[in-house]
Scaffold this active site. Structure first.
Site, short mmCIF file in Angstrom:
data_model
loop_
_atom_site.label_atom_id
_atom_site.label_comp_id
_atom_site.label_asym_id
_atom_site.label_seq_id
_atom_site.Cartn_x
_atom_site.Cartn_y
_atom_site.Cartn_z
N GLY A 13 0.78 -1.24 0.00
CA GLY A 13 0.16 0.15 -0.03
C GLY A 13 0.92 1.33 0.04
O GLY A 13 1.99 1.07 0.03
N GLN A 14 0.05 2.35 0.13
CA GLN A 14 0.84 3.80 0.06
C GLN A 14 1.91 3.78 1.08
O GLN A 14 3.04 4.15 0.69
CB GLN A 14 -0.01 4.84 -0.13
CG GLN A 14 0.47 6.24 -0.17
CD GLN A 14 -0.46 7.42 0.10
OE1 GLN A 14 -1.50 7.02 0.87
NE2 GLN A 14 -0.01 8.76 -0.52
N ASP A 36 1.18 -9.04 2.15
CA ASP A 36 0.22 -8.44 1.55
C ASP A 36 -0.76 -9.49 0.95
O ASP A 36 -0.42 -10.73 0.67
CB ASP A 36 0.59 -7.36 0.51
CG ASP A 36 -0.59 -6.20 0.34
OD1 ASP A 36 -1.63 -6.57 0.04
OD2 ASP A 36 -0.12 -4.88 0.43
N ASP A 51 -3.67 -12.47 4.20
CA ASP A 51 -5.07 -11.83 4.38
C ASP A 51 -5.06 -11.68 5.86
O ASP A 51 -5.51 -12.76 6.50
CB ASP A 51 -6.28 -12.86 3.70
CG ASP A 51 -7.59 -12.12 4.14
OD1 ASP A 51 -7.68 -11.26 4.91
OD2 ASP A 51 -8.58 -12.49 3.61
N TYR A 141 -15.29 4.62 7.24
CA TYR A 141 -13.70 4.36 7.57
C TYR A 141 -13.65 5.08 9.00
O TYR A 141 -12.80 4.66 9.80
CB TYR A 141 -12.89 5.43 6.48
CG TYR A 141 -11.57 5.49 6.70
CD1 TYR A 141 -10.78 4.24 6.76
CD2 TYR A 141 -11.07 6.62 6.71
CE1 TYR A 141 -9.30 4.37 6.71
CE2 TYR A 141 -9.50 6.86 7.01
CZ TYR A 141 -8.79 5.72 6.91
OH TYR A 141 -7.45 5.93 7.01
N1 SER Z 1 -5.96 9.72 3.69
C1 SER Z 1 -7.25 9.13 4.02
C2 SER Z 1 -8.10 9.17 3.50
O1 SER Z 1 -8.34 10.21 2.62
C3 SER Z 1 -7.41 9.82 5.44
O2 SER Z 1 -6.77 8.98 6.64
O3 SER Z 1 -9.05 8.37 3.42
#
Ligand code: SER
Length: 310
Positions: A13-14, A36, A51, A141
């Site tokens: 990921g980033q 990953d 996973d 989220y």
């Molecule tokens: N960069 C994230 C998002 O935009 C924030 O935690 O979901």
């Protein structure tokens, strides 16, 4: 050098891509296991397909490598989570439970889990948002990060788990691509400015959000993890700040390097997410407890991003 063996969950990921490389530089390739859901084409150290919801496989990997520290980075971000709320909740929470349980059982010595500015909501004060304030997140989220923070603090208080966390603002870097966040525009804009000299932004021109350059985010993460336990007084998650800007401001900064650059605006569903978040963050606790200090502002970040992406 510590004898710990570190497992990064979500290494593609980033944050994972950059943090894996950074930790391997510090601790040595073989002390840092990357994992990953998919195997990458190229790896310069041990890698496991994992996973994080598969508790059995996770525990097998802990045993196989003698893992003592975990960086749990696998998650759905804000925009993607809104499209698949049930899966987002399951992934973001199950993964955390599985890791915290292993720490509770004494398998792990230390856990890093990222939270986000998304824990705040529309009723939170928007400017200089304090560490302790009203928190009524209204994205799935944010709700999962808020619940996760409560779990982290609970596991620390109740079972002595050494879990550490940062509420990341939007993260910007040139080495890895973001995936599914509301702040992603601030990465895409640099790529598009260099490639096409123009960018259509999915947030409105005056949408101010807290952001941070990746080298600062990596330094914050690693210094929090290396701080003596008694200095880590907050076990939910720390506010950290880098910079704050609007799409219009980042566009103006880019124009200093690429004068032909133009920006247009077509806000979509992510505008509502951005509107629910803080505009700037007060990080006085992180500064006082473990010496946090950001290095990059909008101008030094933009210069560095453009130099590297060229
Ligand atoms: N960069 C994230 C998002 O935009 C924030 O935690 O979901």
């Amino acid at each position: 050098m510590s004898k710990d063996t570190i497992l990064i969950i979500g290494s593609q990921g980033q944050i994972g891509l950059e943090l894996t490389a950074e930790l391997r530089t510090i601790y040595g390739n073989n002390h840092v296991i990357a994992s990953d859901v998919k195997r990458p084409e190229q790896e310069d150290g041990p890698f496991e397909v994992l996973d994080v919801m598969d508790k059995e496989n996770l525990n097998n990997i802990f045993k196989k490598h003698g893992v003592t520290q975990v960086y749990l980075l696998a998650a759905l971000l804000s925009a993607t989570a809104e499209k698949n709320p049930r899966f987002a909740w399951d992934l973001n929470m199950e993964g955390l439970f599985n890791v915290l349980d292993a720490a509770k059982e004494g398998v792990l010595k230390k856990v890093y889990w990222p939270s986000s500015i998304a824990v705040f909501g529309p009723s939170t004060p928007k400017q200089n948002t304090p560490q302790y304030t009203v928190m009524e997140p209204n994205t799935i989220y944010g709700i999962s990060k808020q619940a996760g923070e409560r779990y982290c603090e609970y596991y620390h208080q109740k079972y002595g788990v050494d879990v550490r966390s940062i509420r990341y603002p939007g993260l910007i870097g040139y080495k890895s691509a973001p995936g599914g966040g509301t702040t992603d525009y601030a990465v895409h804009i640099y790529h598009e400015a260099l490639k096409h000299k123009q960018y259509e932004c999915f947030l409105s021109s005056e949408t101010e959000l807290p952001m941070m350059y990746m080298p600062d985010a990596l330094r914050a993460t690693i210094s929090l993890m290396e701080a003596p336990a008694e200095q880590v007084k907050i076990r939910s998650s720390y506010n950290v700040a880098g910079m704050s800007f609007t799409p219009a401001q980042i566009a103006d900064e880019i124009k200093k390097h690429i004068p032909e650059f133009t920006i247009s605006y077509a806000p979509d569903f992510r505008q509502a997410i951005a509107n629910s978040w803080p505009q700037s963050i007060n990080d006085s606790h992180a500064r006082a407890d473990w010496g946090w200090q950001p290095e990059y502002d909008l101008s030094s970040m933009s210069k560095d991003m453009i130099e590297h992406l060229k």
